[in-house]
Write an enzyme that holds these catalytic residues in place. Sequence first.
Site, mmCIF file in Angstrom:
data_model
loop_
_atom_site.group_PDB
_atom_site.id
_atom_site.type_symbol
_atom_site.label_atom_id
_atom_site.label_comp_id
_atom_site.label_asym_id
_atom_site.label_seq_id
_atom_site.Cartn_x
_atom_site.Cartn_y
_atom_site.Cartn_z
ATOM 1 N N HIS A 1 26.318 72.648 55.818
ATOM 2 C CA HIS A 1 27.027 71.410 55.462
ATOM 3 C C HIS A 1 27.458 70.640 56.706
ATOM 4 O O HIS A 1 27.511 69.417 56.690
ATOM 5 C CB HIS A 1 28.230 71.734 54.573
ATOM 6 C CG HIS A 1 27.850 72.484 53.334
ATOM 7 N ND1 HIS A 1 27.004 71.951 52.388
ATOM 8 C CD2 HIS A 1 28.157 73.740 52.930
ATOM 9 C CE1 HIS A 1 26.831 72.839 51.424
ATOM 10 N NE2 HIS A 1 27.503 73.935 51.731
ATOM 11 N N ASP B 1 47.784 50.741 46.969
ATOM 12 C CA ASP B 1 48.092 49.330 46.737
ATOM 13 C C ASP B 1 48.976 49.302 45.499
ATOM 14 O O ASP B 1 49.444 50.351 45.028
ATOM 15 C CB ASP B 1 46.811 48.470 46.618
ATOM 16 C CG ASP B 1 46.030 48.741 45.343
ATOM 17 O OD1 ASP B 1 46.402 49.670 44.572
ATOM 18 O OD2 ASP B 1 45.050 48.025 45.081
ATOM 19 N N CYS C 1 44.368 53.562 44.585
ATOM 20 C CA CYS C 1 44.354 52.182 44.085
ATOM 21 C C CYS C 1 44.076 52.257 42.579
ATOM 22 O O CYS C 1 44.251 53.314 41.968
ATOM 23 C CB CYS C 1 43.368 51.302 44.844
ATOM 24 S SG CYS C 1 41.630 51.732 44.703
ATOM 25 N N HIS D 1 31.928 70.985 50.794
ATOM 26 C CA HIS D 1 30.583 70.603 51.230
ATOM 27 C C HIS D 1 30.559 69.348 52.100
ATOM 28 O O HIS D 1 29.712 69.228 52.978
ATOM 29 C CB HIS D 1 29.681 70.368 50.006
ATOM 30 C CG HIS D 1 29.276 71.638 49.323
ATOM 31 N ND1 HIS D 1 28.258 71.706 48.395
ATOM 32 C CD2 HIS D 1 29.757 72.906 49.425
ATOM 33 C CE1 HIS D 1 28.122 72.959 47.951
ATOM 34 N NE2 HIS D 1 29.042 73.697 48.561
ATOM 35 N N THR E 1 41.205 52.018 40.901
ATOM 36 C CA THR E 1 40.016 52.816 40.580
ATOM 37 C C THR E 1 39.663 53.854 41.639
ATOM 38 O O THR E 1 38.829 54.727 41.386
ATOM 39 C CB THR E 1 38.789 51.884 40.468
ATOM 40 O OG1 THR E 1 38.628 51.209 41.722
ATOM 41 C CG2 THR E 1 38.963 50.871 39.349
HETATM 42 C C1 RB5 Z 1 43.887 45.838 41.994
HETATM 43 O O1 RB5 Z 1 44.000 45.080 40.853
HETATM 44 C C2 RB5 Z 1 42.597 46.656 41.978
HETATM 45 O O2 RB5 Z 1 41.499 45.790 42.150
HETATM 46 C C3 RB5 Z 1 42.604 47.703 43.055
HETATM 47 O O3 RB5 Z 1 43.701 48.537 42.869
HETATM 48 C C4 RB5 Z 1 41.421 48.633 43.128
HETATM 49 O O4 RB5 Z 1 41.112 49.172 41.895
HETATM 50 C C5 RB5 Z 1 40.248 48.125 43.836
HETATM 51 O O5 RB5 Z 1 39.245 48.825 44.014
#
Ligand code: RB5
Length: 157
Positions: free
Chosen positions: A141, A10, A73, A106, A75
């Site tokens: 596994h 994203d 993304c 695994h 996180t």
């Molecule tokens: C976008 O701002 C952020 O929420 C997205 O990239 C991600 O971290 C969501 O899990």
Amino acid sequence: MQRTVLIASDHGGFVLKTALIQALRNADCMVEDLGPDCTGSCDYPTYADKLCKRLLDAGEDGQNGRMLGILVCGTGLGMSMAANRNPGIRAAVCTCEFMARMARAHNNANVLCLGERVVGQGLGLDIARDFLAANFEGARHLRRISQFDTLTNPTKP
Ligand code: RB5
């Protein structure tokens, strides 16, 4: 083994996605960039869904690792939650190289999820390298990961 890597992000993962594509192509990987094409705000579930459908349509379940996915993304969390809604997808958020190796060895993860705002570019590239280099160990596994389907989807034998 010629490997194809599917990749998508994203807006929060766009810069790391761009760096990964460059690094993977430099390492002679076939890369399919499933978007987005720019940093404009977008919704990560759309891109997770696109990549997972492409992986599953190719008949890949990660058993032999010829086709793997990378979702980036901010996180890694949202991408992994969205990706893991697809039966047959085993998406793993990894924040270090050890997790990346274990996710393949695994858990037979077929999608790596990275958080650009967590790992940054240097570590992100190293995590992806180790994920792609590791192989599933099978044996006990395989029995364990098979239970993902039988225990959570009782209609499947
Ligand atoms: C976008 O701002 C952020 O929420 C997205 O990239 C991600 O971290 C969501 O899990």
